[in-house]
Write an enzyme that holds these catalytic residues in place. Sequence first.
Site, PDB file in Angstrom:
ATOM      1  N   GLU A 116       0.812  -1.216   0.000  1.00  0.00           N
ATOM      2  CA  GLU A 116       0.000   0.000   0.000  1.00  0.00           C
ATOM      3  C   GLU A 116       0.847   1.269   0.000  1.00  0.00           C
ATOM      4  O   GLU A 116       0.308   2.372  -0.135  1.00  0.00           O
ATOM      5  CB  GLU A 116      -0.924   0.035   1.237  1.00  0.00           C
ATOM      6  CG  GLU A 116      -1.960  -1.083   1.295  1.00  0.00           C
ATOM      7  CD  GLU A 116      -1.434  -2.309   2.024  1.00  0.00           C
ATOM      8  OE1 GLU A 116      -0.225  -2.345   2.333  1.00  0.00           O
ATOM      9  OE2 GLU A 116      -2.229  -3.233   2.268  1.00  0.00           O
ATOM     10  N   LYS A 153       3.229   1.599   2.615  1.00  0.00           N
ATOM     11  CA  LYS A 153       3.439   1.830   4.054  1.00  0.00           C
ATOM     12  C   LYS A 153       4.818   2.417   4.319  1.00  0.00           C
ATOM     13  O   LYS A 153       4.982   3.249   5.207  1.00  0.00           O
ATOM     14  CB  LYS A 153       3.297   0.512   4.838  1.00  0.00           C
ATOM     15  CG  LYS A 153       1.908  -0.069   4.810  1.00  0.00           C
ATOM     16  CD  LYS A 153       1.831  -1.372   5.583  1.00  0.00           C
ATOM     17  CE  LYS A 153       2.562  -2.528   4.943  1.00  0.00           C
ATOM     18  NZ  LYS A 153       2.068  -2.984   3.649  1.00  0.00           N
ATOM     19  N   ALA A 210       8.426  -9.024   2.818  1.00  0.00           N
ATOM     20  CA  ALA A 210       8.010  -7.625   2.680  1.00  0.00           C
ATOM     21  C   ALA A 210       9.034  -6.860   1.855  1.00  0.00           C
ATOM     22  O   ALA A 210      10.190  -7.224   1.794  1.00  0.00           O
ATOM     23  CB  ALA A 210       7.920  -6.992   4.062  1.00  0.00           C
ATOM     24  N   HIS A 243       9.689  -2.684   1.476  1.00  0.00           N
ATOM     25  CA  HIS A 243       9.237  -1.321   1.735  1.00  0.00           C
ATOM     26  C   HIS A 243      10.171  -0.340   1.027  1.00  0.00           C
ATOM     27  O   HIS A 243      11.365  -0.309   1.282  1.00  0.00           O
ATOM     28  CB  HIS A 243       9.183  -1.060   3.244  1.00  0.00           C
ATOM     29  CG  HIS A 243       8.119  -1.862   3.931  1.00  0.00           C
ATOM     30  ND1 HIS A 243       7.967  -1.943   5.280  1.00  0.00           N
ATOM     31  CD2 HIS A 243       7.121  -2.624   3.408  1.00  0.00           C
ATOM     32  CE1 HIS A 243       6.929  -2.726   5.569  1.00  0.00           C
ATOM     33  NE2 HIS A 243       6.412  -3.158   4.444  1.00  0.00           N
ATOM     34  N   THR A 272       6.257 -15.781  -1.790  1.00  0.00           N
ATOM     35  CA  THR A 272       7.478 -15.076  -2.211  1.00  0.00           C
ATOM     36  C   THR A 272       8.687 -16.018  -2.193  1.00  0.00           C
ATOM     37  O   THR A 272       9.789 -15.593  -2.511  1.00  0.00           O
ATOM     38  CB  THR A 272       7.744 -13.892  -1.273  1.00  0.00           C
ATOM     39  OG1 THR A 272       7.863 -14.388   0.065  1.00  0.00           O
ATOM     40  CG2 THR A 272       6.630 -12.859  -1.328  1.00  0.00           C
ATOM     41  N   ARG A 297       2.189  -6.866 -10.405  1.00  0.00           N
ATOM     42  CA  ARG A 297       1.063  -6.986  -9.474  1.00  0.00           C
ATOM     43  C   ARG A 297      -0.251  -6.988 -10.252  1.00  0.00           C
ATOM     44  O   ARG A 297      -0.365  -6.325 -11.282  1.00  0.00           O
ATOM     45  CB  ARG A 297       1.069  -5.810  -8.489  1.00  0.00           C
ATOM     46  CG  ARG A 297       2.267  -5.845  -7.584  1.00  0.00           C
ATOM     47  CD  ARG A 297       2.249  -4.706  -6.567  1.00  0.00           C
ATOM     48  NE  ARG A 297       3.503  -4.705  -5.838  1.00  0.00           N
ATOM     49  CZ  ARG A 297       4.214  -3.629  -5.515  1.00  0.00           C
ATOM     50  NH1 ARG A 297       3.782  -2.430  -5.828  1.00  0.00           N
ATOM     51  NH2 ARG A 297       5.348  -3.738  -4.862  1.00  0.00           N
ATOM     52  N   LYS A 357      -0.683   7.195  -3.740  1.00  0.00           N
ATOM     53  CA  LYS A 357      -0.725   7.042  -5.205  1.00  0.00           C
ATOM     54  C   LYS A 357      -1.960   7.637  -5.879  1.00  0.00           C
ATOM     55  O   LYS A 357      -2.441   7.088  -6.885  1.00  0.00           O
ATOM     56  CB  LYS A 357      -0.592   5.559  -5.573  1.00  0.00           C
ATOM     57  CG  LYS A 357       0.794   5.004  -5.276  1.00  0.00           C
ATOM     58  CD  LYS A 357       1.017   3.739  -6.033  1.00  0.00           C
ATOM     59  CE  LYS A 357       2.494   3.422  -6.149  1.00  0.00           C
ATOM     60  NZ  LYS A 357       2.757   2.230  -6.931  1.00  0.00           N
ATOM     61  N   ASP A 397      -1.909  10.212  -7.550  1.00  0.00           N
ATOM     62  CA  ASP A 397      -1.380  10.714  -8.829  1.00  0.00           C
ATOM     63  C   ASP A 397      -1.534   9.697  -9.962  1.00  0.00           C
ATOM     64  O   ASP A 397      -1.674  10.088 -11.126  1.00  0.00           O
ATOM     65  CB  ASP A 397       0.105  11.078  -8.672  1.00  0.00           C
ATOM     66  CG  ASP A 397       0.920   9.932  -8.073  1.00  0.00           C
ATOM     67  OD1 ASP A 397       0.588   9.514  -6.953  1.00  0.00           O
ATOM     68  OD2 ASP A 397       1.861   9.453  -8.736  1.00  0.00           O
TER      69      ASP A 397
HETATM   70  P1  IMP Z   1       4.446 -15.645   1.732  1.00  0.00           P
HETATM   71  O1  IMP Z   1       4.266 -14.548   2.732  1.00  0.00           O
HETATM   72  O2  IMP Z   1       5.776 -15.580   1.008  1.00  0.00           O
HETATM   73  O3  IMP Z   1       4.185 -17.002   2.303  1.00  0.00           O
HETATM   74  O4  IMP Z   1       3.341 -15.446   0.586  1.00  0.00           O
HETATM   75  C1  IMP Z   1       1.946 -15.628   0.822  1.00  0.00           C
HETATM   76  C2  IMP Z   1       1.113 -14.625   0.026  1.00  0.00           C
HETATM   77  O5  IMP Z   1       1.341 -13.314   0.534  1.00  0.00           O
HETATM   78  C3  IMP Z   1       1.474 -14.552  -1.471  1.00  0.00           C
HETATM   79  O6  IMP Z   1       0.286 -14.271  -2.196  1.00  0.00           O
HETATM   80  C4  IMP Z   1       2.406 -13.363  -1.548  1.00  0.00           C
HETATM   81  O7  IMP Z   1       2.428 -12.771  -2.831  1.00  0.00           O
HETATM   82  C5  IMP Z   1       1.790 -12.451  -0.513  1.00  0.00           C
HETATM   83  N1  IMP Z   1       2.759 -11.520   0.080  1.00  0.00           N
HETATM   84  C6  IMP Z   1       3.699 -11.798   1.002  1.00  0.00           C
HETATM   85  N2  IMP Z   1       4.394 -10.691   1.327  1.00  0.00           N
HETATM   86  C7  IMP Z   1       3.848  -9.681   0.621  1.00  0.00           C
HETATM   87  C8  IMP Z   1       4.097  -8.267   0.570  1.00  0.00           C
HETATM   88  O8  IMP Z   1       4.962  -7.715   1.252  1.00  0.00           O
HETATM   89  N3  IMP Z   1       3.300  -7.563  -0.282  1.00  0.00           N
HETATM   90  C9  IMP Z   1       2.320  -8.130  -1.004  1.00  0.00           C
HETATM   91  N4  IMP Z   1       2.048  -9.434  -0.984  1.00  0.00           N
HETATM   92  C10 IMP Z   1       2.800 -10.206  -0.169  1.00  0.00           C
END
Ligand code: IMP
Length: 430
Positions: free
Chosen positions: A14, A16, A39, A41, A130, A310, A336, A338
Amino acid sequence: MPLDIIVGAQWGDEGKGRIVDLLSAQSDYVARYNGGDNAGHTVTTGSQTFKLHLLPSGMIHPRTKGVLGSGMVINPATLLNEMEVLKRSGLAVDIDRLQISYAAHLITPAHIALDRAKEKARRTGMIGTTLRGIGPAYTSKAARSGLRLEAFLEHGQLHQRLEEQIEETNDILVHIYHEETLDAQKIIAEYSTYAEILRPFIKDTSLTLFNALQKGASVLAEGAQGTLLDLDQGTYPFVTSSHPTAPGALIGLGLGAGWTRRVIGVTKAFQTRVGEGPFPTELHDDLAGRLRGTGANPWDEYGTTTGRPRRVGWLDLPLLRYAARINGLTELMLTKLDVLSGFESIQICTAYQRGAQTFTDLPLGAASFSGMQPIYDILPGWGEDLHTMTTWEELPQSGRAYVRFIEEKVGLPIRLVSVGPERNQALTPR
Ligand code: IMP
């Protein structure tokens, strides 16, 4: 003595990082409470763009101290890399500025190998993880067989526990998934080196934060992923294995609920999702390409961690109302805006429909999304480029109306609107 919590109000990504960056300028501590290096960021400061996976984004402010809480799963190799990146940028990363909870769990090559093997074996039922070993690391934690960071404090324990874990995983890899085995001795040597470097940073971070709050310091809790990826409250099974929601901050930092002041939900002006799972307002046509961008800019809609494009769509207000409810949000911050410039009209989902039935609340369970059609309101767009706008009054009338519409339908104030990745590209609605 406040604790402010920042949570993703959608499916992660989002923005963050940039909000944490803005708010942490005034915070004494910024603390990550869930997830690991799944994650990503992104924070842009002038000519520099930082992409952080484990360290809290707020550590880019030289005065702000960082904490990695007990709710996290930590890959030490990624962490050490990130610590180096910050140091090379001239930022101190020493024991005065970074603490890691002794109770956070270690991600090991065993978890990463299992994540890959399980995803491959799922074939059509893939979650689209991921592949960072997140699910298996939390599985070890729940099974009470995980290695916590405190294992780095004791040589003997680390060697023995790692050996047991790798041997057990090798059995599973060979006999169930028909994959290659891992080299236990090589991993033990690697992790012993990590232990030497990280040992001084390992502390009782719950106590550190409690003492700081009691003395009147401010703590910003930085969530990773988003509400709809929460293990309990998200679109299960297409979720992550931790608790990105506000209650997760309390468990994941070891703090009581009474410290909480603000619970800030961050949402994009539209909707995105990475990986599999339901997405009622998803777009597949030219409009999707316009929302996603080409990938040429760091802020285009491609995963920070995996580079995956995405999935994109119109903003979903039933989802946002759900996030407000689950997290007890006190306010929203919208990123976002914009990106919506140049659309003649903008659609915004206010409810769903199945047959003759209308749903204004999120239907229970991911499976019950099937057959749901979004009901859209259509709002006028705007042509102006918003990048240089720094005040609410400068925004085109239809841009302001879009923000007000969201506030009214979710029932929360929007305290900040971002119109670009730079620190100064954010304005306050009045
Ligand atoms: P995991 O956290 O790697 O087990 O992934 C599980 C689900 O969460 C998958 O659909 C990932 O694409 C999603 N996901 C995990 N971390 C993120 C993130 O930081 N942003 C967006 N999607 C995430």
